[in-house]
Design an enzyme around this catalytic site. Sequence first.
Site, short mmCIF file in Angstrom:
data_model
loop_
_atom_site.label_atom_id
_atom_site.label_comp_id
_atom_site.label_asym_id
_atom_site.label_seq_id
_atom_site.Cartn_x
_atom_site.Cartn_y
_atom_site.Cartn_z
N GLU A 146 0.81 -1.22 0.00
CA GLU A 146 0.00 0.00 0.00
C GLU A 146 0.85 1.27 0.00
O GLU A 146 0.42 2.32 -0.52
CB GLU A 146 -0.96 0.02 1.19
CG GLU A 146 -2.12 -0.98 1.07
CD GLU A 146 -1.78 -2.37 1.58
OE1 GLU A 146 -0.59 -2.64 1.90
OE2 GLU A 146 -2.70 -3.21 1.66
N PHE B 59 -11.85 -7.24 14.09
CA PHE B 59 -10.77 -7.72 13.22
C PHE B 59 -10.40 -6.66 12.19
O PHE B 59 -11.27 -6.12 11.50
CB PHE B 59 -11.21 -9.01 12.52
CG PHE B 59 -10.16 -9.53 11.57
CD1 PHE B 59 -8.92 -9.97 12.05
CD2 PHE B 59 -10.39 -9.56 10.20
CE1 PHE B 59 -7.95 -10.42 11.18
CE2 PHE B 59 -9.41 -10.02 9.33
CZ PHE B 59 -8.19 -10.46 9.82
N GLN B 60 -9.13 -6.35 12.11
CA GLN B 60 -8.58 -5.36 11.18
C GLN B 60 -9.18 -3.97 11.36
O GLN B 60 -9.29 -3.20 10.41
CB GLN B 60 -8.74 -5.83 9.72
CG GLN B 60 -7.87 -7.06 9.45
CD GLN B 60 -7.69 -7.37 7.98
OE1 GLN B 60 -8.57 -7.10 7.18
NE2 GLN B 60 -6.56 -7.95 7.64
N LYS C 243 -17.89 -0.57 6.04
CA LYS C 243 -18.34 -1.58 5.09
C LYS C 243 -19.86 -1.48 4.87
O LYS C 243 -20.33 -1.60 3.74
CB LYS C 243 -17.97 -2.97 5.61
CG LYS C 243 -18.07 -4.03 4.53
CD LYS C 243 -17.33 -5.30 4.92
CE LYS C 243 -17.50 -6.33 3.82
NZ LYS C 243 -16.82 -7.60 4.15
N MET D 293 24.09 8.75 2.02
CA MET D 293 23.97 10.04 2.69
C MET D 293 24.25 9.91 4.19
O MET D 293 24.87 10.79 4.79
CB MET D 293 22.58 10.63 2.45
CG MET D 293 22.43 12.05 2.96
SD MET D 293 23.67 13.16 2.26
CE MET D 293 22.73 13.94 0.95
#
Lengths: 564, 168
Positions: free
Chosen positions: A49, A111-112, A161, A473
């Site tokens: 993502e 959940f999630q 949802k 760097m």
Amino acid sequence: MLRTGSQIVWDVLGQEGVGCVFGYPGGAILPIYDALLGSSIHHVLVRHEQGAAHMADGYARASGEVGVAMATSGPGATNLVTGIATAMLDSSSVVFITGQVSSRVIGTDAFQETDITGVTLPITKHNFLVTRTEDVGPTLRKAFHIARTGRPGPVLVDITKDAQQGTHDYEPDEAPVELPERSPRDTLTRDALDEAAGLLSSAKRPLILAGRGVMLGGATELLQDFVERTRIPVAMTLLGIGGFPATHALNLGMMGMHGEAWVNRAIQTADVLLAIGMRFDDRVTGDPTKFAPAAKKIHLEIDRSEINKVIRVDVPLVGDLRETLSQLAPRVGTTDLSPWHRFIEDLKGDTAVRDIQTLPDSGHLYAAHVISDLWNLTEGRALVVTDVGQHQMWEAQYYKHDYPRKLITSGGLGTMGFALPAALGAKFAKPEEEVWVIVGDGGFQMTAAELSTCVQENMKLNVAVINNGYLGMVRQWQEFFYDKRYAATPMSNPDFVKLADAHGLPGFRVEKRSEIAEAVSRARASRETAVIDFRVEKEDTVYPMVAPGKTIEDMIRRPVPVLE
Amino acid sequence: MDTRSRPRTFVVLVENVPGVLDRVASLFRRRSYNIESLTVGHTDRPDVSHITIVMNADDRVASLVEANLYKLVNVLEVKDVSDVACVARDLALIKVRADHSNRSEIMQVAEVFRARVVDVSPEALIFEITGSEDKVESLVDVLRPYGILEMARTGIVAMARSVAAVSV
Ligand SMILES: Cc1ncc(C[n+]2csc(CCOP(=O)(O)OP(=O)(O)O)c2C)c(N)n1
């Protein structure tokens, strides 16, 4: 028309002119993905993502339109966070759509479930939680409006949802989005404009500091006209590069921590500074208490909260940059600035002898050579996306950008892993452009999995890995400030040519300067994404450098070579 | 520009939507501005809430706070009322130890401050007082020797006095 919340999402995206969306599915966003099949919008399946977030950001930066990324709830949403913060700090207009667990279970650690509006509160321009189907359309439209107006920025819309699944009688609404009236104090008064113009007209050593706002505000042409008439030299921030032609005689180049010595000295010597669409980042100012002590400062900005945030300014002019500059420019008279120009030319001479480009070829491959040759070979026309590190600074120093929106880089957050996905997003926005990714071996490995997205989408990028076997760097800081104690910066790498090969892509290796042209031309000729592994000098250093906490004039310079 | 830090009062009108207080508080936290007092409540309009924020700041920080508040999408109006005539009130409930031997004495003292007795029990009294912060402080000082058992204050609620007040 009876539509589900999910269908409304795609309706609004279509209405807002979105051509493609970058994302990754999951349970809490499945209804939206299901409705994708009924939409003509192209969806790009990323490998992580974070990639989706950077792609949408790259898309936005290259096109000037709003980019869109989507992810499921919980881990999907939190994987976006680095990309959201990156967009926030560089004022990039991106709309993030995340799925959320059902409104019935919100707050139960379902959940999630992650409170992603809470998580992203400090790194979004605004965010929304949508729990009702009837709010999906209006909220998304508001999100686009907020992302693209004023100072652009990322907006997140979290949709439960059940809101996705519910139905609502939805008609696309063409009316402009209404947001409540807000009335910040106006500083763009005639007095302030006259005062600024007076300072500039009578200045002996005036200088313009140009930032990304010049491009965001659509003021590049105005700026050029103004500079050509007044002959005031221009210094650029990293993100301002491209806002004024690099090869223009009055462009001094990049200022700040890795800005050329003459630019920083000119700033410290200036008597009037006109800062346009830049925010005096600490990488630009060095010690802010000692920044441009002799100069009266004028600040053109769209965001009032940037005024006096870091540097005290004498005349703030807050407003849309195009508007402000077009009101200011005609009030400014011209004076003979040739002594000032000569002063700067003298400073330049001193730098030229230190430039690695002017040293005799030692047979070693330097990143500066790679980038400078790339600039020549692509005739300065490529759209370049860089990652973060030494190569980013060399790009800024050696690739001369004459056109706006042709350098895309993570300036504010300095996000490693940004380049490859952002470049892919940029390529979607500008398919006709030749896109080059310039990336370190470290940053490349953070998001190299997106090569696979390039393949799946059949997108042509050119990837130049500046491979020095170090987190370059950081190694440089260790060299200067930690007595060369290289803790955790030497990095073993996979064979990047084979990595390309594993993706079915062409890969090339370059170890000598004489091999650059050939590899570049083969990469360009390939119709697929090509990877070039540039094995550059391992312990090369970006010069000059302003050490943290020092004034911008107090630079570590490349030593003058002693010729035998 | 005044570079002294001194108490500042901001009156902020915001949309009455969930999370708005979080956004305002988060802005102060993120930018390391220290809030002395923050109150929120309804206005005459159901869609608008009234926030009063008191903090210590110099002119520069005060104007940055104002500008940053304006950046919040839910913020409708911000006014720095530090230097305008305004009514500022704090409400306190103060529970003091009191028995039949000193109860009337304490009530007399409190009377001077126009504090009202809102509860009496065998061992304690609860006073309610509204007024400027100073006035509340003074009452607290006077009551302290008797033994303050509990105190709760609302923080400052402020409103500019002129007609050109804060409105949307
Ligand atoms: C996500 C992230 N982690 C850590 C850093 C700190 N950091 C800045 S530059 C750098 C080294 C980059 O190394 P490399 O990608 O090899 O590029 P080079 O500097 O060698 O060109 C690191 C670790 C960062 N900017 N971003």
